[in-house]
Structures are given as structure tokens and as C-alpha cells.
Write a protein that holds these residues in place. Structure first.
Motif, PDB file in Angstrom:
ATOM      1  N   GLY A   1       0.771  -1.189   0.226  1.00 52.01           N
ATOM      2  CA  GLY A   1       0.121   0.082  -0.038  1.00 52.01           C
ATOM      3  C   GLY A   1       0.818   1.165   0.043  1.00 52.01           C
ATOM      4  O   GLY A   1       0.231   2.254  -0.660  1.00 52.01           O
ATOM      5  N   ALA A   2       1.997   1.312   0.549  1.00 51.13           N
ATOM      6  CA  ALA A   2       2.761   2.458   0.797  1.00 51.13           C
ATOM      7  C   ALA A   2       3.101   3.067  -0.762  1.00 51.13           C
ATOM      8  O   ALA A   2       2.952   4.349  -0.889  1.00 51.13           O
ATOM      9  CB  ALA A   2       4.311   2.104   1.289  1.00 51.13           C
TER      10      ALA A   2
ATOM     11  N   ARG B   1      -2.049  13.713  -6.550  1.00 52.46           N
ATOM     12  CA  ARG B   1      -2.838  15.130  -5.890  1.00 52.46           C
ATOM     13  C   ARG B   1      -1.923  16.366  -5.880  1.00 52.46           C
ATOM     14  O   ARG B   1      -2.486  17.419  -6.203  1.00 52.46           O
ATOM     15  CB  ARG B   1      -3.148  14.898  -4.471  1.00 52.46           C
TER      16      ARG B   1
ATOM     17  N   ALA C   1       1.478   2.681  -3.346  1.00 51.04           N
ATOM     18  CA  ALA C   1       0.017   3.349  -4.040  1.00 51.04           C
ATOM     19  C   ALA C   1      -0.294   4.701  -3.505  1.00 51.04           C
ATOM     20  O   ALA C   1      -0.848   5.503  -3.917  1.00 51.04           O
ATOM     21  CB  ALA C   1      -0.822   2.328  -3.769  1.00 51.04           C
ATOM     22  N   ALA C   2      -0.223   4.700  -1.875  1.00 50.70           N
ATOM     23  CA  ALA C   2      -0.391   5.997  -1.354  1.00 50.70           C
ATOM     24  C   ALA C   2       0.455   7.047  -1.792  1.00 50.70           C
ATOM     25  O   ALA C   2       0.269   8.138  -1.959  1.00 50.70           O
ATOM     26  CB  ALA C   2      -0.166   5.544   0.009  1.00 50.70           C
ATOM     27  N   ALA C   3       1.867   6.638  -2.161  1.00 51.59           N
ATOM     28  CA  ALA C   3       2.835   7.625  -2.469  1.00 51.59           C
ATOM     29  C   ALA C   3       2.424   8.186  -4.113  1.00 51.59           C
ATOM     30  O   ALA C   3       2.514   9.368  -4.160  1.00 51.59           O
ATOM     31  CB  ALA C   3       4.263   7.356  -2.497  1.00 51.59           C
ATOM     32  N   HIS C   4       2.047   7.306  -4.930  1.00 45.78           N
ATOM     33  CA  HIS C   4       1.397   7.498  -6.204  1.00 45.78           C
ATOM     34  C   HIS C   4       0.105   8.460  -5.991  1.00 45.78           C
ATOM     35  O   HIS C   4       0.210   9.421  -6.838  1.00 45.78           O
ATOM     36  CB  HIS C   4       1.255   6.304  -6.690  1.00 45.78           C
ATOM     37  N   GLN C   5      -0.928   8.272  -5.004  1.00 42.83           N
ATOM     38  CA  GLN C   5      -1.719   8.970  -4.944  1.00 42.83           C
ATOM     39  C   GLN C   5      -1.497  10.341  -4.664  1.00 42.83           C
ATOM     40  O   GLN C   5      -2.178  11.443  -5.229  1.00 42.83           O
ATOM     41  CB  GLN C   5      -2.826   8.351  -4.017  1.00 42.83           C
ATOM     42  N   GLU C   6      -0.508  10.496  -3.760  1.00 42.25           N
ATOM     43  CA  GLU C   6      -0.141  12.018  -3.199  1.00 42.25           C
ATOM     44  C   GLU C   6       0.799  12.532  -4.198  1.00 42.25           C
ATOM     45  O   GLU C   6       0.284  13.855  -4.456  1.00 42.25           O
ATOM     46  CB  GLU C   6       0.756  11.768  -1.913  1.00 42.25           C
TER      47      GLU C   6
END
Length: 154
Positions: free
Chosen positions: A18-19, A29, A21-26
Motif C-alpha cells: 500500500g505504501a 494530488r 500506492a499511497a505515494a502515487h496518489q499523493e
């Protein structure tokens, strides 16, 4: 005990996956926020070419007065008409994102925020604003807006 270890192991693997993926989402944004700021600057400078840069060719717009425009060219023409109005020597619209939600596939985003319109000139000063939403898509040209809706609340 084995089930606990398996459960913990599965949780650790899921968390580590998940890390990124979370970095990609940030990152997405931050990119969308930067594009929005760039577009705000283009509007303040009345740079019609730069204003259109973040919109897809078939984007749909619903302005705060209920009128609409379909397509990037129609939207840019609407800005051009507003800028050419002799009553206003300064026309600035500023959008401020509040939330940006990414779709599960990472190729769509939903932005919501507030906007302010300021016009100054021979007719005096006019300020108004409200809330907006934008639908972003990511394609070969990068992130682009395919739809916006503005609601005048003040």
C-alpha cells in the motif's frame, strides 16, 4: 499461533504494498494542485492559450450562472469574452482545491473546492464566489480536466 503469524505476515505484505500506492496518489494530488495553480495564474494573466492547457478537448463546463460550454475551445472563448468586456479592466478567477480524491485505477480524480471571482474596472468592483467540482482524467497528455461545475454561493 500459525494463523496469527500468517495473519501478521499477510498484513505486513499488504501494508508494504500500500505504501507505493499511497505515494502515487499523493504525487497525483500534488500534480493536480500544481496544475490548478498554473491555471489560476493563466487566468490572472488573461493568457487564453495557457488557460486551455489543462482541459481536454471535449470538456464540459457549467458556469455559476447556469450557462454551459462544451469543449475546450468554447470554454476558452467564454473567458475571452469575459476578458474583452470593456466594463472590466481586471478579471480574475481563483479556484482553491479543498479535496482531491483519486479513483481506484489511478486515472481519474474528483476535485472539490472554493472559487472567487473578482472584477474591477469602470463598473466598479464585483466579487463573488462559491464551490466547484472538477473531474480529472489522466491520459497520454497527462492530467486534464474533462468537466467542471461552479455554484455561486455569494
Amino acid at each position: 499461533m500459525r494463523m496469527v503469524r500468517g495473519g501478521v505476515f499477510a498484513w505486513m505484505v499488504a501494508a508494504s504494498m500500500g505504501a507505493p500506492a499511497a505515494a502515487h496518489q499523493e504525487d497525483a494530488r500534488l500534480t493536480i494542485r500544481a496544475l490548478r495553480q498554473e491555471n489560476n495564474r493563466a487566468i490572472a494573466a488573461h493568457d487564453l492559450n495557457a488557460i486551455g492547457a489543462i482541459y481536454s478537448d471535449k470538456a464540459v463546463f457549467v458556469w455559476s450562472d447556469g450557462s454551459s460550454a462544451v469543449g475546450k475551445q468554447a470554454m476558452v472563448e467564454t473567458f475571452g469574452e469575459d476578458f474583452a468586456d470593456p466594463r472590466w479592466s481586471s478579471v480574475v478567477f481563483t479556484r482553491t482545491p479543498v479535496t482531491i480524491v483519486l479513483g481506484a485505477a489511478g486515472d481519474r480524480a474528483f476535485e472539490t473546492g472554493t472559487w472567487i471571482g473578482d472584477k474591477r474596472g469602470q463598473a466598479g468592483k464585483l466579487s463573488y464566489g462559491g464551490s466547484y467540482s472538477a473531474h480529472w482524467i489522466k491520459g497520454a497528455a497527462g492530467w486534464q480536466i474533462c468537466g467542471e461545475l461552479y455554484v455561486k454561493l455569494r
